[in-house]
Design a protein around this motif. Sequence first.
Motif, mmCIF file in Angstrom:
data_model
loop_
_atom_site.group_PDB
_atom_site.id
_atom_site.type_symbol
_atom_site.label_atom_id
_atom_site.label_comp_id
_atom_site.label_asym_id
_atom_site.label_seq_id
_atom_site.Cartn_x
_atom_site.Cartn_y
_atom_site.Cartn_z
ATOM 1 N N GLY A 152 0.829 -1.199 0.000
ATOM 2 C CA GLY A 152 0.000 0.000 0.000
ATOM 3 C C GLY A 152 0.865 1.252 0.000
ATOM 4 N N LEU A 153 0.911 1.944 -1.130
ATOM 5 C CA LEU A 153 1.712 3.171 -1.242
ATOM 6 C C LEU A 153 0.909 4.346 -0.696
ATOM 7 C CD1 LEU A 153 3.196 3.006 -4.857
ATOM 8 C CD2 LEU A 153 4.515 3.092 -2.745
ATOM 9 N N TYR A 154 1.502 5.094 0.231
ATOM 10 C CA TYR A 154 0.785 6.271 0.737
ATOM 11 C C TYR A 154 1.752 7.281 1.339
ATOM 12 C CZ TYR A 154 1.304 4.578 5.553
ATOM 13 O OH TYR A 154 1.821 4.164 6.756
ATOM 14 N N ILE A 155 1.261 8.515 1.428
ATOM 15 C CA ILE A 155 1.987 9.600 2.086
ATOM 16 C C ILE A 155 1.043 10.228 3.099
ATOM 17 C CG2 ILE A 155 3.129 11.840 1.782
ATOM 18 C CD1 ILE A 155 3.678 10.997 -1.138
ATOM 19 N N GLU A 156 1.487 10.323 4.331
ATOM 20 C CA GLU A 156 0.711 11.006 5.363
ATOM 21 C C GLU A 156 1.335 12.378 5.591
ATOM 22 O OE1 GLU A 156 -0.436 10.748 10.133
ATOM 23 O OE2 GLU A 156 0.826 9.203 9.219
ATOM 24 N N MET A 157 0.517 13.409 5.507
ATOM 25 C CA MET A 157 1.045 14.765 5.618
ATOM 26 C C MET A 157 0.135 15.664 6.443
ATOM 27 S SD MET A 157 0.302 16.240 1.758
ATOM 28 C CE MET A 157 0.708 14.696 0.930
ATOM 29 N N GLU A 158 0.641 16.837 6.716
ATOM 30 C CA GLU A 158 -0.105 17.867 7.423
ATOM 31 C C GLU A 158 -1.317 18.294 6.586
ATOM 32 O OE1 GLU A 158 0.904 22.390 9.110
ATOM 33 O OE2 GLU A 158 2.341 21.273 7.881
ATOM 34 N N PHE A 159 -2.466 18.426 7.250
ATOM 35 C CA PHE A 159 -3.662 18.915 6.571
ATOM 36 C C PHE A 159 -3.750 20.424 6.742
ATOM 37 C CE2 PHE A 159 -8.149 20.158 6.535
ATOM 38 C CZ PHE A 159 -8.532 19.673 5.293
ATOM 39 N N ILE A 160 -3.899 21.134 5.627
ATOM 40 C CA ILE A 160 -3.951 22.594 5.643
ATOM 41 C C ILE A 160 -5.367 23.071 5.311
ATOM 42 C CG2 ILE A 160 -3.045 24.721 4.644
ATOM 43 C CD1 ILE A 160 -0.951 23.205 6.184
ATOM 44 N N GLU A 161 -5.930 23.882 6.192
ATOM 45 C CA GLU A 161 -7.225 24.508 5.906
ATOM 46 C C GLU A 161 -6.993 25.665 4.943
ATOM 47 O OE1 GLU A 161 -10.212 23.749 6.797
ATOM 48 O OE2 GLU A 161 -10.034 22.399 8.522
ATOM 49 N N GLY A 162 -7.784 25.722 3.887
ATOM 50 C CA GLY A 162 -7.624 26.819 2.949
ATOM 51 C C GLY A 162 -8.527 26.667 1.748
ATOM 52 N N LYS A 163 -8.372 27.575 0.796
ATOM 53 C CA LYS A 163 -9.133 27.559 -0.446
ATOM 54 C C LYS A 163 -8.198 27.272 -1.613
ATOM 55 C CE LYS A 163 -12.564 31.053 0.958
ATOM 56 N NZ LYS A 163 -13.164 32.360 0.606
ATOM 57 N N SER A 164 -8.763 26.699 -2.666
ATOM 58 C CA SER A 164 -7.965 26.549 -3.879
ATOM 59 C C SER A 164 -7.614 27.935 -4.407
ATOM 60 C CB SER A 164 -8.738 25.766 -4.938
ATOM 61 O OG SER A 164 -9.812 26.544 -5.449
ATOM 62 N N LEU A 169 -7.881 29.169 -7.354
ATOM 63 C CA LEU A 169 -8.922 29.734 -8.205
ATOM 64 C C LEU A 169 -10.103 30.245 -7.389
ATOM 65 C CD1 LEU A 169 -8.971 27.300 -11.266
ATOM 66 C CD2 LEU A 169 -7.919 29.555 -11.093
ATOM 67 N N SER A 170 -10.486 29.507 -6.336
ATOM 68 C CA SER A 170 -11.584 29.962 -5.469
ATOM 69 C C SER A 170 -11.201 31.252 -4.754
ATOM 70 C CB SER A 170 -11.936 28.884 -4.448
ATOM 71 O OG SER A 170 -12.442 27.737 -5.086
ATOM 72 N N TRP A 171 -9.972 31.301 -4.262
ATOM 73 C CA TRP A 171 -9.500 32.503 -3.564
ATOM 74 C C TRP A 171 -9.486 33.709 -4.494
ATOM 75 C CZ3 TRP A 171 -5.423 35.688 -4.697
ATOM 76 C CH2 TRP A 171 -5.077 36.643 -3.715
ATOM 77 N N ALA A 172 -9.143 33.508 -5.760
ATOM 78 C CA ALA A 172 -8.942 34.609 -6.705
ATOM 79 C C ALA A 172 -10.240 35.294 -7.147
ATOM 80 C CB ALA A 172 -8.190 34.104 -7.933
ATOM 81 N N LYS A 173 -11.366 34.622 -6.950
ATOM 82 C CA LYS A 173 -12.635 35.204 -7.400
ATOM 83 C C LYS A 173 -12.907 36.528 -6.682
ATOM 84 C CE LYS A 173 -14.860 30.840 -8.657
ATOM 85 N NZ LYS A 173 -15.946 29.882 -8.345
ATOM 86 N N ASN A 174 -13.270 37.533 -7.455
ATOM 87 C CA ASN A 174 -13.658 38.865 -6.941
ATOM 88 C C ASN A 174 -12.527 39.597 -6.218
ATOM 89 O OD1 ASN A 174 -16.366 38.412 -7.854
ATOM 90 N ND2 ASN A 174 -16.732 37.195 -5.993
ATOM 91 N N SER A 200 -4.659 24.015 -9.317
ATOM 92 C CA SER A 200 -5.251 23.053 -8.383
ATOM 93 C C SER A 200 -4.244 22.508 -7.385
ATOM 94 C CB SER A 200 -5.891 21.896 -9.166
ATOM 95 O OG SER A 200 -4.930 21.231 -9.959
ATOM 96 N N ASN A 201 -2.955 22.730 -7.623
ATOM 97 C CA ASN A 201 -1.918 22.289 -6.683
ATOM 98 C C ASN A 201 -1.416 23.423 -5.797
ATOM 99 O OD1 ASN A 201 -1.926 19.592 -7.364
ATOM 100 N ND2 ASN A 201 -0.336 19.801 -8.914
ATOM 101 N N ILE A 202 -2.178 24.506 -5.756
ATOM 102 C CA ILE A 202 -1.835 25.629 -4.882
ATOM 103 C C ILE A 202 -3.066 26.010 -4.066
ATOM 104 C CG2 ILE A 202 -1.008 28.014 -4.750
ATOM 105 C CD1 ILE A 202 0.363 27.587 -7.438
ATOM 106 N N LEU A 203 -2.928 25.978 -2.757
ATOM 107 C CA LEU A 203 -3.965 26.455 -1.845
ATOM 108 C C LEU A 203 -3.570 27.824 -1.313
ATOM 109 C CD1 LEU A 203 -4.777 23.393 0.474
ATOM 110 C CD2 LEU A 203 -6.119 24.211 -1.466
ATOM 111 N N VAL A 204 -4.542 28.542 -0.806
ATOM 112 C CA VAL A 204 -4.269 29.753 -0.052
ATOM 113 C C VAL A 204 -4.788 29.510 1.362
ATOM 114 C CG1 VAL A 204 -4.646 32.243 0.141
ATOM 115 C CG2 VAL A 204 -4.497 31.174 -2.121
ATOM 116 N N ASP A 205 -3.884 29.520 2.357
ATOM 117 C CA ASP A 205 -4.304 29.192 3.716
ATOM 118 C C ASP A 205 -5.045 30.360 4.364
ATOM 119 O OD1 ASP A 205 -2.411 30.993 4.666
ATOM 120 O OD2 ASP A 205 -0.984 29.469 5.294
ATOM 121 N N GLN A 206 -5.451 30.161 5.608
ATOM 122 C CA GLN A 206 -6.293 31.151 6.279
ATOM 123 C C GLN A 206 -5.573 32.460 6.558
ATOM 124 O OE1 GLN A 206 -7.595 28.616 9.550
ATOM 125 N NE2 GLN A 206 -9.503 28.140 8.484
ATOM 126 N N SER A 207 -4.246 32.465 6.470
ATOM 127 C CA SER A 207 -3.480 33.697 6.656
ATOM 128 C C SER A 207 -3.212 34.405 5.323
ATOM 129 C CB SER A 207 -2.155 33.404 7.360
ATOM 130 O OG SER A 207 -1.277 32.695 6.491
#
Length: 227
Positions: free
Chosen positions: A148-160, A162-167, A201-208
Amino acid sequence: MVSFLSLVEKIAAQEPTQVHPKLTEDLLKFFGPQYQSGRCIEHEGESIGLFAYDKGNFRNVFFKIALPQAQRRVKLGFGIVINYGETNKFQKEETHNEFKERFLIGGRIQADVHNYATGKAGKIGYVPAIYRVAESVQEPTMKSIQPGLYIEMEFIEGKSLLSWAKNREAIELLEMFWSILSFFEVALHSKSIVHADVKASNILVDQSGRPVILDFKINQFCIHNGI
């Protein structure tokens, strides 16, 4: 008990919002008894993404789990391959060992970038911490080892991105673009690291408001040519 890979196949065959909680609960047992509240939040051509809470370490985590070979939908070429309806002579089907090598190296490189970038460029961008990179899991009842191949990582709260960029105002978009370029230069390119799959889609914008770079999909051309 159902095997790890068969559970992954069942989850991947459904839309993330339609996956029954029992399936994600059963899958989390292969990672250890401390994980709970699992839910599938994405699946791509070669992996599924699973959110969970690690009650042992009091943190939210994200599991990137590779699909079995028969379910993967990916071809590799020279980094970004543009195909206008014709077969690109540089493309080739990826073997399981090539995929495994790329998957594991991608996770280990992300871990290195996180450690380096947190000190050097942590104010302008971020890469999630990697907690585990593995190619096997432990069956929870019989304690047998299963592939079973997997990577466990930190979960980041944020928006994609494209979603962040709207308006947003033009100046905000330019500032974000500059932050992303600066982060890549300081945290990756100065260390001769190629991300190989840069897209919105490989870039999030976090809550800060900080860009977060995800999914280091290092390709075979980069691996075998030392890039």
